[in-house]
Design a protein around this motif. Sequence first.
Motif, PDB file in Angstrom:
ATOM      1  N   SER A   4     -38.490  46.350 -37.540  1.00 57.56           N
ATOM      2  CA  SER A   4     -37.624  46.377 -36.368  1.00 57.56           C
ATOM      3  C   SER A   4     -38.290  47.192 -35.275  1.00 57.56           C
ATOM      4  CB  SER A   4     -36.287  47.002 -36.748  1.00 57.56           C
ATOM      5  OG  SER A   4     -35.646  47.493 -35.601  1.00 57.56           O
ATOM      6  N   LYS A   5     -38.056  46.809 -34.008  1.00 52.73           N
ATOM      7  CA  LYS A   5     -38.691  47.571 -32.922  1.00 52.73           C
ATOM      8  C   LYS A   5     -37.819  48.755 -32.528  1.00 52.73           C
ATOM      9  CE  LYS A   5     -37.090  44.331 -29.321  1.00 52.73           C
ATOM     10  NZ  LYS A   5     -36.503  43.280 -30.179  1.00 52.73           N
ATOM     11  N   PHE A   6     -36.623  48.851 -33.127  1.00 59.93           N
ATOM     12  CA  PHE A   6     -35.752  49.998 -32.851  1.00 59.93           C
ATOM     13  C   PHE A   6     -35.878  51.033 -33.957  1.00 59.93           C
ATOM     14  CE2 PHE A   6     -33.165  46.870 -30.376  1.00 59.93           C
ATOM     15  CZ  PHE A   6     -33.415  47.453 -29.149  1.00 59.93           C
ATOM     16  N   GLU A   7     -35.609  52.271 -33.584  1.00 63.52           N
ATOM     17  CA  GLU A   7     -35.579  53.355 -34.569  1.00 63.52           C
ATOM     18  C   GLU A   7     -34.241  53.329 -35.306  1.00 63.52           C
ATOM     19  OE1 GLU A   7     -37.422  56.260 -35.590  1.00 63.52           O
ATOM     20  OE2 GLU A   7     -39.005  54.872 -34.994  1.00 63.52           O
ATOM     21  N   TYR A   8     -34.292  53.336 -36.604  1.00 59.88           N
ATOM     22  CA  TYR A   8     -33.057  53.557 -37.349  1.00 59.88           C
ATOM     23  C   TYR A   8     -32.765  55.046 -37.379  1.00 59.88           C
ATOM     24  CZ  TYR A   8     -33.252  48.830 -39.340  1.00 59.88           C
ATOM     25  OH  TYR A   8     -33.263  47.485 -39.509  1.00 59.88           O
TER      26      TYR A   8
ATOM     27  N   ASP B  16     -26.969  54.951 -30.736  1.00 63.87           N
ATOM     28  CA  ASP B  16     -27.615  53.886 -29.973  1.00 63.87           C
ATOM     29  C   ASP B  16     -29.103  53.893 -30.305  1.00 63.87           C
ATOM     30  OD1 ASP B  16     -28.555  52.057 -28.250  1.00 63.87           O
ATOM     31  OD2 ASP B  16     -27.630  52.910 -26.444  1.00 63.87           O
ATOM     32  N   PRO B  17     -29.600  52.830 -30.953  1.00 69.32           N
ATOM     33  CA  PRO B  17     -31.014  52.836 -31.343  1.00 69.32           C
ATOM     34  C   PRO B  17     -31.953  52.906 -30.153  1.00 69.32           C
ATOM     35  CG  PRO B  17     -30.047  50.681 -31.678  1.00 69.32           C
ATOM     36  CD  PRO B  17     -28.927  51.594 -31.357  1.00 69.32           C
ATOM     37  N   ALA B  18     -31.487  52.460 -28.975  1.00 74.43           N
ATOM     38  CA  ALA B  18     -32.358  52.521 -27.805  1.00 74.43           C
ATOM     39  C   ALA B  18     -32.549  53.975 -27.359  1.00 74.43           C
ATOM     40  CB  ALA B  18     -31.761  51.695 -26.674  1.00 74.43           C
ATOM     41  N   LYS B  19     -31.507  54.806 -27.577  1.00 73.67           N
ATOM     42  CA  LYS B  19     -31.602  56.214 -27.164  1.00 73.67           C
ATOM     43  C   LYS B  19     -32.099  57.116 -28.298  1.00 73.67           C
ATOM     44  CE  LYS B  19     -27.808  55.882 -23.849  1.00 73.67           C
ATOM     45  NZ  LYS B  19     -26.338  55.969 -23.835  1.00 73.67           N
ATOM     46  N   GLY B  20     -31.863  56.704 -29.533  1.00 71.60           N
ATOM     47  CA  GLY B  20     -32.269  57.551 -30.650  1.00 71.60           C
ATOM     48  C   GLY B  20     -31.335  58.743 -30.794  1.00 71.60           C
ATOM     49  N   LYS B 106     -26.983  50.729 -35.900  1.00 68.56           N
ATOM     50  CA  LYS B 106     -26.280  51.016 -34.650  1.00 68.56           C
ATOM     51  C   LYS B 106     -24.825  51.314 -34.979  1.00 68.56           C
ATOM     52  CE  LYS B 106     -25.531  49.109 -29.993  1.00 68.56           C
ATOM     53  NZ  LYS B 106     -24.141  49.528 -29.855  1.00 68.56           N
TER      54      LYS B 106
END
Lengths: 112, 456
Positions: A4-8, B16-20, B106
């Motif tokens: 995945s390109k997102f951080e879990y 939010d995975p975009a913000k971490g 998320k």
Amino acid sequence: MEQSKFEYRAPLQWGDLDPYRRERTHVGMWAWLIQRFSAVLIVIFLTLHLFFTYKPFLQFMLLVAVALHAALGLRVILLDFNLADIKRQRNLVYWLPGIGLALVLLIWGIIY
Amino acid sequence: MTSQPTTRTVRVFRYDPAKGGDGHFDTYTLDIPAPETTTILDVLLRLQREQDPSISFRFACRVNMCGSCGMVINGREALACKTNVAHLPPAQDITIRPLNHFPVIKDLVVDMEPFFAKYEDALPFFEPAKAHDEPYVIKPDDKARVDIGMATDCIACGCCVSSCTMVNHHAGYAGPAALNRAFTLLADERDGLFEARLTRALDSCYACRTEFNCTEVCPKQISGTRAIKYIQRLALKHLKSLKPLPAHPAEDKAKDPAKAGVKAAAAGASSTGCSCGGHHAAPAAPTPTAASPDATACPPSDPGTVCASRRSFLTAAVGAGTVAVLGGILGTAALAPTMGRTPAQWVPVAPLKDIPVGDISTLPLGYTRRQAFHSEQVQTSVLVRHDAPGQVLCFGNSCPHLGCAVSWDPLSSRFKCACHGGAFDRDGNVIAGPPPKGLNRLPWKIEDGILKVEVV
């Protein structure tokens, strides 16, 4: 599995950010905690008991710790070997330590 | 209807995975007119429609059948579609949080990959022991069928694994759901993978601490604990035929990726290797260790990394050492009074002027006997024969035969012992009865006009 390109977010741990977890703890959890805790207390009280013999308060605390630990250990043995109805497991947590503490009071009343 | 205000505060975990970051709780206020018939899933859907479209959560069937909407609601794992608002303590805010032990994608959505990796490790499929053309006949009162019961109803929602406190502490622990699945097939005598399945469950089934958290939260009323106990009993029964697996790679402290990536070549009946390491180090090229079930087989590694069997040996050695030391201390403490000589001590009896001359008197003697951790209050008496001023003979008051109390009888002028008619003369020599030797004479001295005897 593609990455995945997102951080879990790292997995939440038990009780982590969980404001109502502790006050809604289940009975069996308490059984385990009390047994753990009484094991540590037994080690402490037994050591003290060797150095300060026949101090009534110490004897009483040691007796209570041993009774709780033994009663809850008996619960685990009964469940392990299918000697108790597992549907009634909560009753074991109430009854066995209850009987244990009653025996402690009985023994204490006889000795002192 | 209660007269309580129908407005409830709802707190939802947001990540939010975009913000971490670590995530936080967002607080919403919602009017819930019918808490008895409003599920938590309804609450989330209303929040999503009316207040915050960005809330993410999973759901599918809405009727407790698919297990998608497992989450932690007010500190207890549950299906959002099965939990009504009225089931929660009215004094508490509605607090919704994702499951424990799973990576959060998320908000309330977690990655169930580790769960299903463990599930697959338990070989959750049926492999018939021998070919069978016709349908099996299974009687409902068959013992194995009754044992399995409704344990096959698991919907893999992950609630039990989230509620289990032991999943934190044992990387190789399969968790209640996988073990429950293994149990349904282990209890089935038609299944052909008994040994492989039991071998895989062997490491995990002893990590259970009998807390019943999984049983309490299971939305299908399945008892993971019962399944685990059943497997433990099976393991006892088949102790000889089972060989333990090597340690789980995640539990191996070695930073060697070639070792951390050791995997079974193929998940099958023949291999007993563990493939649930989906989430530790990135698997390098799998080392061709022919997944041998021999736990002592240590893959060749550079010196400095400690292999699992050596680690367990060290652990055992340290444990045995601790037990030996503790046992030594306890044993010494218990046996010390019976070992070696108790130190002698001088104890004052009475001022010499108070002891009548020409008579034999019985005087009380109280002192403390100390040995190692023990101290003991001794209350006895000493028989003093005072012939002339300063001329004294002291006898211990216990009979050499069986240790009963000896007393002076002035009428017959002899020492008498009650036990078997023993009698001694004025000098303490035996004149009748079974005593093998005369009375024990105690060393004595006179200090500052006080008679003292030496006792142990």
